[in-house]
Design a protein around this motif. Structure first.
Motif, PDB file in Angstrom:
ATOM      1  N   ILE A  96      24.532  38.425  32.358  1.00 23.09           N
ATOM      2  CA  ILE A  96      24.173  36.466  32.528  1.00 23.09           C
ATOM      3  C   ILE A  96      25.736  36.442  32.702  1.00 23.09           C
ATOM      4  CG2 ILE A  96      22.494  36.546  33.087  1.00 23.09           C
ATOM      5  CD1 ILE A  96      22.302  34.680  30.297  1.00 23.09           C
ATOM      6  N   TRP A  97      26.676  36.660  32.174  1.00 23.02           N
ATOM      7  CA  TRP A  97      28.108  36.558  32.114  1.00 23.02           C
ATOM      8  C   TRP A  97      28.778  37.329  31.838  1.00 23.02           C
ATOM      9  CZ3 TRP A  97      31.766  36.917  27.866  1.00 23.02           C
ATOM     10  CH2 TRP A  97      30.345  37.229  26.429  1.00 23.02           C
ATOM     11  N   TRP A  98      30.156  37.117  32.521  1.00 22.88           N
ATOM     12  CA  TRP A  98      30.829  38.094  32.586  1.00 22.88           C
ATOM     13  C   TRP A  98      32.780  37.499  32.154  1.00 22.88           C
ATOM     14  CZ3 TRP A  98      27.471  36.690  36.575  1.00 22.88           C
ATOM     15  CH2 TRP A  98      28.618  36.541  37.193  1.00 22.88           C
ATOM     16  N   ILE A  99      33.550  38.690  32.514  1.00 23.93           N
ATOM     17  CA  ILE A  99      35.210  37.272  31.610  1.00 23.93           C
ATOM     18  C   ILE A  99      35.577  38.565  33.328  1.00 23.93           C
ATOM     19  CG2 ILE A  99      36.918  38.134  30.481  1.00 23.93           C
ATOM     20  CD1 ILE A  99      35.211  38.514  27.595  1.00 23.93           C
ATOM     21  N   GLU A 100      36.429  38.019  34.235  1.00 28.35           N
ATOM     22  CA  GLU A 100      37.479  38.245  34.634  1.00 28.35           C
ATOM     23  C   GLU A 100      39.273  37.514  34.442  1.00 28.35           C
ATOM     24  OE1 GLU A 100      35.684  37.370  38.593  1.00 28.35           O
ATOM     25  OE2 GLU A 100      34.307  38.838  37.945  1.00 28.35           O
ATOM     26  N   ARG A 101      40.026  37.604  34.464  1.00 28.78           N
ATOM     27  CA  ARG A 101      41.353  37.830  35.008  1.00 28.78           C
ATOM     28  C   ARG A 101      41.144  36.401  36.113  1.00 28.78           C
ATOM     29  NH1 ARG A 101      42.769  42.793  33.903  1.00 28.78           N
ATOM     30  NH2 ARG A 101      43.656  43.164  32.203  1.00 28.78           N
ATOM     31  N   PRO A 102      41.986  34.937  36.261  1.00 31.24           N
ATOM     32  CA  PRO A 102      42.174  34.324  37.435  1.00 31.24           C
ATOM     33  C   PRO A 102      42.388  35.063  38.623  1.00 31.24           C
ATOM     34  CG  PRO A 102      43.588  33.492  35.622  1.00 31.24           C
ATOM     35  CD  PRO A 102      42.369  35.120  34.834  1.00 31.24           C
ATOM     36  N   ASP A 103      41.993  34.650  40.048  1.00 29.51           N
ATOM     37  CA  ASP A 103      42.780  35.315  40.890  1.00 29.51           C
ATOM     38  C   ASP A 103      43.578  33.643  41.717  1.00 29.51           C
ATOM     39  OD1 ASP A 103      40.442  34.018  42.309  1.00 29.51           O
ATOM     40  OD2 ASP A 103      39.640  35.470  42.440  1.00 29.51           O
ATOM     41  N   THR A 104      43.719  33.830  43.022  1.00 26.90           N
ATOM     42  CA  THR A 104      44.707  32.715  43.358  1.00 26.90           C
ATOM     43  C   THR A 104      44.110  31.592  43.374  1.00 26.90           C
ATOM     44  OG1 THR A 104      45.862  34.536  44.453  1.00 26.90           O
ATOM     45  CG2 THR A 104      46.250  32.437  45.430  1.00 26.90           C
ATOM     46  N   ALA A 105      42.630  31.886  43.946  1.00 27.87           N
ATOM     47  CA  ALA A 105      41.480  30.925  44.113  1.00 27.87           C
ATOM     48  C   ALA A 105      41.009  30.016  42.988  1.00 27.87           C
ATOM     49  CB  ALA A 105      40.334  31.646  44.861  1.00 27.87           C
ATOM     50  N   ASP A 106      41.299  30.623  41.936  1.00 23.08           N
ATOM     51  CA  ASP A 106      40.830  30.594  40.337  1.00 23.08           C
ATOM     52  C   ASP A 106      42.006  29.687  39.784  1.00 23.08           C
ATOM     53  OD1 ASP A 106      37.845  30.975  41.001  1.00 23.08           O
ATOM     54  OD2 ASP A 106      39.020  32.604  40.258  1.00 23.08           O
ATOM     55  N   GLN A 107      43.400  29.715  39.877  1.00 21.22           N
ATOM     56  CA  GLN A 107      44.051  29.933  39.566  1.00 21.22           C
ATOM     57  C   GLN A 107      44.234  27.941  38.897  1.00 21.22           C
ATOM     58  OE1 GLN A 107      46.636  31.858  37.715  1.00 21.22           O
ATOM     59  NE2 GLN A 107      46.744  30.567  36.724  1.00 21.22           N
ATOM     60  N   HIS A 108      43.795  26.843  39.739  1.00 21.76           N
ATOM     61  CA  HIS A 108      43.925  26.179  39.760  1.00 21.76           C
ATOM     62  C   HIS A 108      42.756  25.839  38.298  1.00 21.76           C
ATOM     63  CE1 HIS A 108      39.980  26.122  41.336  1.00 21.76           C
ATOM     64  NE2 HIS A 108      39.779  24.765  41.171  1.00 21.76           N
ATOM     65  N   LEU A 109      41.890  26.075  38.190  1.00 18.38           N
ATOM     66  CA  LEU A 109      40.715  25.759  36.567  1.00 18.38           C
ATOM     67  C   LEU A 109      41.828  26.745  35.143  1.00 18.38           C
ATOM     68  CD1 LEU A 109      37.497  27.011  38.050  1.00 18.38           C
ATOM     69  CD2 LEU A 109      37.792  25.087  37.809  1.00 18.38           C
ATOM     70  N   PHE A 110      42.771  27.740  35.905  1.00 18.47           N
ATOM     71  CA  PHE A 110      42.663  28.309  34.502  1.00 18.47           C
ATOM     72  C   PHE A 110      44.031  27.467  34.149  1.00 18.47           C
ATOM     73  CE2 PHE A 110      45.605  31.427  31.705  1.00 18.47           C
ATOM     74  CZ  PHE A 110      44.572  31.923  30.708  1.00 18.47           C
TER      75      PHE A 110
END
Length: 329
Positions: A96-110
């Protein structure tokens, strides 16, 4: 003649269950006095805090655990982190939880998490009141190629140990000195609120700690700026009045020194993956080593005052991600 079966039409009001979309949360961490600060930014809210730990990987896992505890451990969460491919954190994902690297769509959150961390004021270094009985502690390190360990052992059989990856990118060009200093720094961080009489068989490590106490910024050659020893140096400087460190020759039969050496070698072997050391055997051996050598120290030391045990379990076994890179990247 038996009639052929016919499919029934689907009820128009039947809706099949679909998993709830996961919430995406970006996490950034930075070294601080005695641990790591973290900032997390999700699609709905933000988090920030401090964790007293020795490595970036451990800090991220602690932050994830806090966020899940506060936000709901039953919810599906996707955490964005920036870690090297070799980090052991990548193997910690669950259903129910996992870890990923930020991609272009998520970069604003990081980027928002990094900015929140940058703007957060650093936690002040505030030494705790020294109100517990003094303790004698021996420290040691063990380096076996890319696999290393450090350990410390007190006269009351309270101990700490950890294995970690020892490569130039993580520890610089003096891996043996780093292992010795990690043991001293971890003992100071863990054994709070008491005067410490630290015994080390490394003259170089004793000299470095003495310089830290006087306010120097000296570090092992090419040691990384964000490593655990940076926080250890700051704590030793801030709490210098409760810390005495002296050199004692190694492998001369001094019980605490021999016990710390044995624990450090055990930690490096466990990190290396020796087949005869599963988790249970690792813990049993460590506890037996700590109790045996501490008892011998009490038996052979002419003047020994019994000390109170910690309220926590006096037999501590650790093997965490610094420890798996630990210290730190």
């Amino acid at each position: 003649m038996v009639p052929l079966p016919r499919a029934r039409p689907k009820p128009v009001d039947l809706v099949y269950a679909r998993p709830r979309p996961p919430e995406t949360i970006a996490i950034a961490v930075a070294a601080a006095d005695f641990g790591y600060r973290y900032a997390a930014v999700g699609e709905l809210r933000c988090w920030s805090g401090f964790v007293a730990t020795t490595g970036k990987d451990t800090a991220l896992l602690d932050a994830i655990d806090r966020i899940r505890s506060e936000h709901g451990k039953h919810l599906r969460m996707r955490f964005l982190v920036n870690l090297p491919t070799t980090s052991p954190v990548w193997g910690r994902a669950h259903s129910i939880w996992w870890i990923e690297r930020p991609d272009t769509a998520d970069q604003h959150l990081f980027d928002a998490a990094v900015e929140q961390l940058r703007q957060a004021p650093p936690a002040p270094a505030a030494p705790l009141t020294v109100d517990l009985e003094p303790v004698t502690v021996a420290t040691d390190g063990s380096v076996r190629g890319e696999h290393a360990g450090f350990a410390w052992l007190t006269c009351t059989a309270y101990y700490g140990m950890a294995g970690y990856r020892s490569v130039p990118k993580i520890v610089g060009k003096q891996p043996v000195l780093v292992a010795e200093l990690l043991a001293i720094g971890d003992a100071v961080r863990e054994l709070t609120r008491r005067h410490l009489s630290i015994v080390s068989d490394s003259q170089d490590a004793v000299a470095v700690v003495q310089r830290w106490k006087r306010g120097h910024d000296v570090m092992p050659i090419d040691y990384p700026a964000g490593g655990f020893l940076q926080a250890a140096r700051q704590q030793i400087r801030a709490e210098r009045d409760r810390i005495d460190v002296r050199w004692a020759p190694g492998h001369r039969g001094e019980p605490l020194n021999e016990g710390a050496d044995t624990l450090a070698r055990l930690a490096s072997r466990y990190r290396r993956g020796d087949r005869d050391l599963d988790v249970g055997e690792y813990g049993r051996r460590a506890q037996g080593i700590a109790e045996g050598f501490a008892a011998e120290f009490r038996r052979t030391t002419p003047i020994f005052l019994p000390h109170r045990r910690s309220a926590r379990d006096p037999h501590r076994r650790r093997d965490h991600p610094l420890t798996q890179q630990t210290t730190p990247d």
